[in-house]
Scaffold this active site. Structure first.
Site, PDB file in Angstrom:
ATOM      1  N   ASP A  81       0.787  -1.152   0.034  1.00 49.34           N
ATOM      2  CA  ASP A  81      -0.160  -0.020   0.062  1.00 49.34           C
ATOM      3  C   ASP A  81       1.039   1.366   0.156  1.00 49.34           C
ATOM      4  O   ASP A  81       1.899   1.096   0.194  1.00 49.34           O
ATOM      5  CB  ASP A  81      -0.824   0.140   1.337  1.00 49.34           C
ATOM      6  CG  ASP A  81       0.042  -0.134   2.711  1.00 49.34           C
ATOM      7  OD1 ASP A  81       0.313   0.973   2.894  1.00 49.34           O
ATOM      8  OD2 ASP A  81       0.519  -1.023   3.062  1.00 49.34           O
TER       9      ASP A  81
ATOM     10  N   ASP B  24       1.534   4.785   2.029  1.00 49.69           N
ATOM     11  CA  ASP B  24       0.981   5.241   3.516  1.00 49.69           C
ATOM     12  C   ASP B  24       0.250   6.370   3.351  1.00 49.69           C
ATOM     13  O   ASP B  24      -0.068   7.010   2.250  1.00 49.69           O
ATOM     14  CB  ASP B  24       2.487   5.177   4.234  1.00 49.69           C
ATOM     15  CG  ASP B  24       2.052   5.327   5.712  1.00 49.69           C
ATOM     16  OD1 ASP B  24       1.532   4.020   6.055  1.00 49.69           O
ATOM     17  OD2 ASP B  24       2.592   6.029   6.334  1.00 49.69           O
TER      18      ASP B  24
END
Length: 265
Positions: A204, A206
């Site tokens: 992902d 952040d």
């Protein structure tokens, strides 16, 4: 009692709970309590490899409560000298994106309540300017053409994710990746004179990088699960390409030093 030995260890991260086929399971007692799970030992690419799920076989241990000292000591007691540490990470920089596999070359420790050393007396100061083994790192980078080399991994205490301000601060300070388990694992491996390198899967971006609602647990777990076979293939190739650890500075740093703790094996 005598145990089977292993040359190499893989410490599995979030979602990475099994690796070896036809493995023998070895419970190991340590001066630091029980490790996250019994250590499995099998053969990969002609080498004896130990596998330990960092969080336990069913993710029992959150990142701040992982028995890091017991884990590394247990592996060293089986004869392990080289450790590969797959982990899930968030991206702090646009240099990386979800799905990238990165072998970082620097670490920033932002943890604060973990037992982070085996040193409890005496003067034993670990040289740690370069926290990852260059030899093992090169084998990981060479395992596939899309593996990225370099970058600083910021390790936060967890178990919560960062605020946007914290995330932006880590990026401004030069962080590339963010993680909750890379410290004190790397330093403990070095204290036990083992070569150690991380294999980071970006799951992902952040909170300070992305524009949405911020990173969530299921997002991380889902992307890691989708890349498990890819990571296992990379690890198998890397294990086959690992160099002889003899003479590596990850071990020789302690030559001539009166180490005040027990290094098994």
């Amino acid at each position: 009692m005598p145990m089977s030995t292993a040359e190499v260890a893989v410490i599995g991260g979030t979602g990475f709970y099994t690796f070896l086929d036809d493995a023998e399971e070895h419970p190991v007692e340590t001066p630091y309590g029980a490790p996250s799970a019994p250590v499995s030992v099998g053969t990969v690419a002609g080498r004896r490899v130990a596998f330990l799920p960092r969080h336990g076989p069913h993710h029992e241990h959150p990142p701040h409560a992982i028995p890091y000292r017991a884990n590394l000591w247990a592996l060293r007691s089986l004869g392990v000298r080289q450790v590969i540490a797959p982990c899930a990470v968030g991206g702090l920089s646009r240099e990386v994106a979800p799905g990238d596999v990165v072998v970082p070359d620097q670490l920033v420790d932002r943890t604060w309540r973990r037992a982070s050393t085996y040193v409890e007396s005496g003067a034993v100061h670990l040289p740690f300017a370069d926290p990852y083994c260059p030899r093992v790192s090169r084998a990981l980078v060479a395992a596939a053409p899309d593996v990225k080399a370099g970058g600083a991994m910021v390790v936060i205490e967890g178990p919560r994710f960062s605020t946007r301000a914290e995330s932006q601060q880590h990026t401004a300070a030069g962080g590339t990746l963010i993680n909750m388990t890379g410290a004190p694992e790397a330093a403990l491996a070095r204290e036990l004179r083992m070569c150690y390198a991380a294999l980071a899967l970006v799951t992902d971006m952040d909170a300070g990088v992305e524009q949405g609602s911020g990173v969530g647990q299921e997002e991380v777990f889902s992307l890691f699960r989708a890349n498990l076979d890819r990571l296992k293939d990379l690890l198998t190739t890397a294990v086959a390409g690992l160099p002889d650890p003899d003479g590596c500075t990850c071990s020789t740093w302690a030559d001539g030093i009166d180490v005040t703790y027990d290094i098994p094996g």
